[in-house]
Design a protein around this motif. Structure first.
Motif, PDB file in Angstrom:
ATOM      1  N   LEU A 131      32.291  35.961  85.382  1.00  0.00           N
ATOM      2  CA  LEU A 131      31.992  36.821  86.530  1.00  0.00           C
ATOM      3  C   LEU A 131      30.565  37.355  86.457  1.00  0.00           C
ATOM      4  CD1 LEU A 131      35.344  38.828  86.828  1.00  0.00           C
ATOM      5  CD2 LEU A 131      34.604  36.876  88.197  1.00  0.00           C
ATOM      6  N   TRP A 132      30.093  37.645  85.244  1.00  0.00           N
ATOM      7  CA  TRP A 132      28.717  38.117  85.061  1.00  0.00           C
ATOM      8  C   TRP A 132      27.708  37.073  85.528  1.00  0.00           C
ATOM      9  CZ3 TRP A 132      25.655  42.130  84.172  1.00  0.00           C
ATOM     10  CH2 TRP A 132      24.377  41.917  83.654  1.00  0.00           C
ATOM     11  N   ARG A 133      27.983  35.819  85.207  1.00  0.00           N
ATOM     12  CA  ARG A 133      27.060  34.752  85.615  1.00  0.00           C
ATOM     13  C   ARG A 133      27.022  34.627  87.137  1.00  0.00           C
ATOM     14  NH1 ARG A 133      29.137  32.010  80.937  1.00  0.00           N
ATOM     15  NH2 ARG A 133      30.602  30.834  82.230  1.00  0.00           N
ATOM     16  N   LEU A 134      28.183  34.713  87.787  1.00  0.00           N
ATOM     17  CA  LEU A 134      28.210  34.682  89.246  1.00  0.00           C
ATOM     18  C   LEU A 134      27.506  35.901  89.838  1.00  0.00           C
ATOM     19  CD1 LEU A 134      31.870  33.535  90.054  1.00  0.00           C
ATOM     20  CD2 LEU A 134      29.786  32.184  90.249  1.00  0.00           C
ATOM     21  N   PHE A 135      27.790  37.053  89.268  1.00  0.00           N
ATOM     22  CA  PHE A 135      27.254  38.321  89.751  1.00  0.00           C
ATOM     23  C   PHE A 135      25.724  38.297  89.776  1.00  0.00           C
ATOM     24  CE2 PHE A 135      26.239  42.837  89.570  1.00  0.00           C
ATOM     25  CZ  PHE A 135      27.262  43.444  90.293  1.00  0.00           C
ATOM     26  N   ASN A 136      25.125  37.628  88.823  1.00  0.00           N
ATOM     27  CA  ASN A 136      23.664  37.632  88.676  1.00  0.00           C
ATOM     28  C   ASN A 136      23.003  36.317  89.077  1.00  0.00           C
ATOM     29  OD1 ASN A 136      22.915  40.320  87.244  1.00  0.00           O
ATOM     30  ND2 ASN A 136      24.694  39.584  86.124  1.00  0.00           N
ATOM     31  N   PHE A 137      23.783  35.388  89.651  1.00  0.00           N
ATOM     32  CA  PHE A 137      23.204  34.091  89.992  1.00  0.00           C
ATOM     33  C   PHE A 137      22.298  34.194  91.209  1.00  0.00           C
ATOM     34  CE2 PHE A 137      22.936  30.167  92.317  1.00  0.00           C
ATOM     35  CZ  PHE A 137      22.629  29.251  91.327  1.00  0.00           C
ATOM     36  N   ARG A 138      21.082  33.664  91.083  1.00  0.00           N
ATOM     37  CA  ARG A 138      20.156  33.563  92.210  1.00  0.00           C
ATOM     38  C   ARG A 138      19.300  32.323  91.986  1.00  0.00           C
ATOM     39  NH1 ARG A 138      15.129  35.548  94.426  1.00  0.00           N
ATOM     40  NH2 ARG A 138      15.443  36.154  96.603  1.00  0.00           N
ATOM     41  N   GLY A 139      19.240  31.452  92.998  1.00  0.00           N
ATOM     42  CA  GLY A 139      18.472  30.220  92.830  1.00  0.00           C
ATOM     43  C   GLY A 139      18.376  29.442  94.133  1.00  0.00           C
TER      44      GLY A 139
END
Length: 292
Positions: free
Chosen positions: A175-183
């Motif tokens: 969930l942390w990776r999704l929460f902070n994903f930007r690209g």
């Protein structure tokens, strides 16, 4: 105070004029809604009041009132107006609504309208973040009992709420990776398709982007300027009477801050010495300035 109000009104009018021209170049037609709507729980925002033992709302959210009270089979609409949210001081918004069509293409069109609307005001430095509600529905399918907390964490941009949940550390990490994903790419095919269609370097996938209004169905977006600390607008996909739809709203006060004192130049003919001649020129679409 009155001088400031009039000056701001004139600037607001100029911004609205530029936006109207852009919206209409894309084939959108202006809709002018009544100031007051009958109260309904499905209509968001607005200021509630009672009259003759009935409840009404003054200037509520445009999208939710369109969904609830108006019949639209398909079409391109835009609006410019004031929206209230419980008080007497409102926020001026300009937005578009596109109803009916292929969802990815519709969202790409609306984002293109948004980009050209900002550019028409001389605003070039901005970026748009795309998120997907379906990404989070899938990610929380095995922890449905905690979905409300996850949504609150997203809305507040506060991962600490998720950290406190009684779920595995492995799940928190995902969930942390999704929460902070930007690209510029995404495993979610719908977002990748929209990026491809829009083809603008200022558009990104940001999976932490959500919007609090309940009618959004999947893809949502917000537009930012590095010169301001909050979004200048946003929107997303929703269902309009079971038909796909997508729209956005821009905060016109925020736009005024970005436009500054930029003047919209227009040439006026001088030397016109009669109102009859002036009327003829105006009927031909030629701006005039009558000598006095």
């Amino acid at each position: 105070m009155e001088k400031s109000f009039l000056a701001d009104s004139i600037r607001l009018s100029k911004v609205g004029k530029a936006l109207r021209r852009t919206f209409e170049l894309w084939g959108y037609e202006e809709v002018i809604l009544p100031t007051i709507e009958p109260y309904d729980e499905g209509i968001k925002g607005g200021t509630k009041f009672a009259y003759n033992n009935e409840f009404y709302i003054i200037k509520p959210d445009v999208t939710s009132r369109l969904i609830k009270n108006y019949e639209i089979t398909e079409g391109r609409l835009y609006y410019i107006g004031e929206v209230l949210n419980g008080g007497i001081r409102g926020k001026w918004q300009a937005g578009v609504e596109l109803v009916g069509g292929e969802p990815a293409s519709m969202t790409a069109e609306v984002l293109s309208v948004l980009i050209t609307a900002l550019e028409s005001l001389g605003i070039e430095e901005f970026y748009i973040d795309l998120g997907g509600l379906e990404v989070w529905r899938r990610a929380t399918a095995d922890i449905r009992e905690f979905r409300d907390t996850v949504w609150r964490a997203l809305e507040r941009r506060n991962f600490g709420l998720i950290e406190k949940l009684p779920i595995s550390e492995e799940k928190k990490e995902r969930l942390w990776r999704l929460f902070n994903f930007r690209g510029k790419s995404s495993d979610y095919e719908r977002l990748s398709r929209i990026l491809e269609l829009v083809d603008d370097d200022r558009v990104f996938v940001d999976l932490g982007t959500v919007r609090p209004l309940p009618y959004y169905s999947d893809v949502i977006f917000e537009v930012y300027s590095p010169k301001l600390g909050k979004p200048i607008g946003g929107g997303g996909e929703y269902l309009f009477r079971e038909k796909p739809a997508v729209g956005f709203a821009l905060d016109m006060k925020a736009l005024l801050g970005l436009v500054g004192d930029r003047r919209h130049r227009r040439r006026y003919l001088r030397g016109v010495n009669s109102f009859k001649e002036a009327r003829k020129l105006v009927s031909m679409g030629i701006p005039v300035g009558v000598e006095r």
